[in-house]
Motif scaffolding. Structure first.
Motif, mmCIF file in Angstrom:
data_model
loop_
_atom_site.group_PDB
_atom_site.id
_atom_site.type_symbol
_atom_site.label_atom_id
_atom_site.label_comp_id
_atom_site.label_asym_id
_atom_site.label_seq_id
_atom_site.Cartn_x
_atom_site.Cartn_y
_atom_site.Cartn_z
ATOM 1 N N ASN A 128 23.114 56.963 -22.726
ATOM 2 C CA ASN A 128 22.635 57.300 -21.384
ATOM 3 C C ASN A 128 21.145 57.598 -21.354
ATOM 4 O O ASN A 128 20.525 57.536 -20.298
ATOM 5 N N GLY A 156 27.827 49.348 -23.975
ATOM 6 C CA GLY A 156 28.348 50.439 -23.163
ATOM 7 C C GLY A 156 28.828 49.987 -21.799
ATOM 8 O O GLY A 156 29.869 50.430 -21.311
ATOM 9 N N ILE A 212 30.130 54.871 -19.325
ATOM 10 C CA ILE A 212 28.728 54.807 -19.732
ATOM 11 C C ILE A 212 27.887 54.093 -18.677
ATOM 12 O O ILE A 212 26.818 54.575 -18.281
ATOM 13 N N ARG A 227 27.808 56.206 -28.277
ATOM 14 C CA ARG A 227 27.983 56.016 -26.832
ATOM 15 C C ARG A 227 27.575 57.233 -26.016
ATOM 16 O O ARG A 227 27.207 57.098 -24.844
#
Length: 418
Positions: A244, A30, A37, A240
């Motif tokens: 996080n 990422g 990201i 993706r």
């Protein structure tokens, strides 16, 4: 590392948590992919670290950092507005308990007359300004990305049709996505320890009437995934949209092991040693993910070069400079081809997002009636995935000028673009 050290007061545990995040191949993918990201994860960490530091020291500079990171969180991604809202809720809850948490007149006046309210309201003002700017610029209340990708905008959608896939996606994300590498039985055991970490550390903050980073991370993980499951239940590009939350998972999981051992009245040093042994074994098993995703990254870059960049060069060679090109992926083709681009998928062309879910017949009918001279211009040429739009090929009036084929699509939507 510094956030973990501030929360757990243990250098070995902070080191393990930092290593677990760095050993997650998806997270590294990422950051290197050049998307938002990496920035998004850095902002999440900044909000948590500045909040924890402000609670610990009360220094105004940490409040300013918290405010800046929270405001940027609103702008980076659509769901950032919700996560910023969770951050404000926890911050206000902490301040409320500081003033006594009672409904007495003196306590309420102290709570509502704080100058911090002006600062706390700034992320909300930025969100409203962004929404107003979006509406003025596009005439829409939601971004094209949501209109195109979210199942909420599909025609004839029902409440059951929304909730059923959303609940399934949420269950898969919470119980199966983190961590992805291990077998199902081990993964479920890891998730149980993760839940223990969530409950243990949040309970500790709430009993102390001091909601802080642990409560905020729990809200982000469970609440953020719930919102995403309803709005955009997709795991594109190696998941993706879920990357996080990876650092939150590992921080809570490792803290959960340590907290569970401490609740069993195991000594602090022995608990840290046992935690290190368990996590060290997992890190050895996770090392392969860096290799796997470094290969994914190389293949993804090669696919974009051999398909999108190559098609952009074909457009630059074969299409007149004043022509408009209809594409379903506007990135490299628009940049390399240097032609006006009409995005038939709807991400970068506003009007096309309205017709995304209405079927190909409606899409091409609307394209026919576009003005050929003023934006959004009617495309004179197309550079698309043929299998995505079979209806336009069946009409028989298009002549194929070039075709780019790659062996594996990888990050691309298809192995053929024409």
């Amino acid at each position: 590392y510094r956030l973990s050290l501030l929360l757990l007061h243990s250098r070995p545990l902070a080191t393990l948590i930092a290593m677990a995040i760095l050993m997650e191949g998806r997270v590294l993918w990422g950051f290197f992919a050049g998307m938002e990201i990496g920035l998004y994860q850095v902002l999440l960490l900044a909000v948590l670290y500045s909040f924890a530091s402000y609670q610990h020291s009360g220094a105004p500079r940490w409040l300013r950092l918290w405010l800046g990171a929270t405001c940027l969180l609103v702008l980076v991604r659509p769901e950032g507005s919700f996560l910023a809202g969770f951050a404000i809720v926890v911050f206000v809850g902490w301040r409320w308990f500081q003033t006594g948490g009672r409904r007495g007149g003196q306590s309420m006046r102290r709570f509502f007359l704080r100058r911090e309210w002006l600062l706390i309201s700034l992320p909300v003002v930025i969100w409203l300004a962004q929404w107003i700017a979006l509406y003025i610029a596009t005439g829409e209340s939601t971004p094209n990305g949501l209109r195109v990708k979210s199942h909420l905008y599909q025609p004839d959608q029902t409440l059951t049709g929304i909730l059923a896939p959303s609940l399934k996606f949420y269950r898969d994300m919470v119980f199966a996505h983190f961590p992805w590498l291990f077998r199902v039985s081990l993964r479920h055991l890891i998730v149980i320890v993760f839940f223990a970490g969530v409950v243990g550390w949040c309970r500790r903050e709430i009993l102390r009437r001091r909601p802080g980073p642990w409560c905020l991370m729990s809200l982000w993980f469970f609440g953020g995934l719930a919102i995403q499951s309803v709005v955009l239940n997709a795991a594109y590009h190696h998941g993706r949209y879920q990357m996080n939350y990876t650092f939150i998972f590992w921080l809570l999981f490792i803290a959960g092991i340590h907290g569970t051992l401490r609740m069993l009245r195991i000594g602090a040093e022995l608990a840290r040693g046992m935690t290190g042994a368990v996590v060290g074994l997992l890190l050895v098993m996770m090392g392969n993910t860096v290799v796997i995703y470094s290969r994914h990254f190389g293949k993804d870059c090669r696919a974009i070069r051999d398909q999108h960049v190559a098609m952009g060069r074909r457009v630059a060679e074969l299409v007149p400079p004043d022509a408009a090109v209809g594409v379903n992926d506007a990135g490299a083709i628009s940049y390399v081809g240097k032609r006006y681009v009409y995005d038939v998928f709807g991400l970068t062309t506003n009007v096309a997002s309205h017709w995304r879910h209405d079927g190909q017949a409606c899409l091409w009918e609307q394209v026919i009636y576009l003005d050929p001279t003023a934006p959004p211009r009617r495309p004179d040429y197309f550079a698309i995935y043929p299998e995505w739009y079979p209806a336009i090929l069946e009409l028989g009036f298009l002549e194929e000028l070039a075709r780019v084929r790659i062996p594996e699509p990888n990050i691309c939507g298809s192995n053929t673009k024409a």
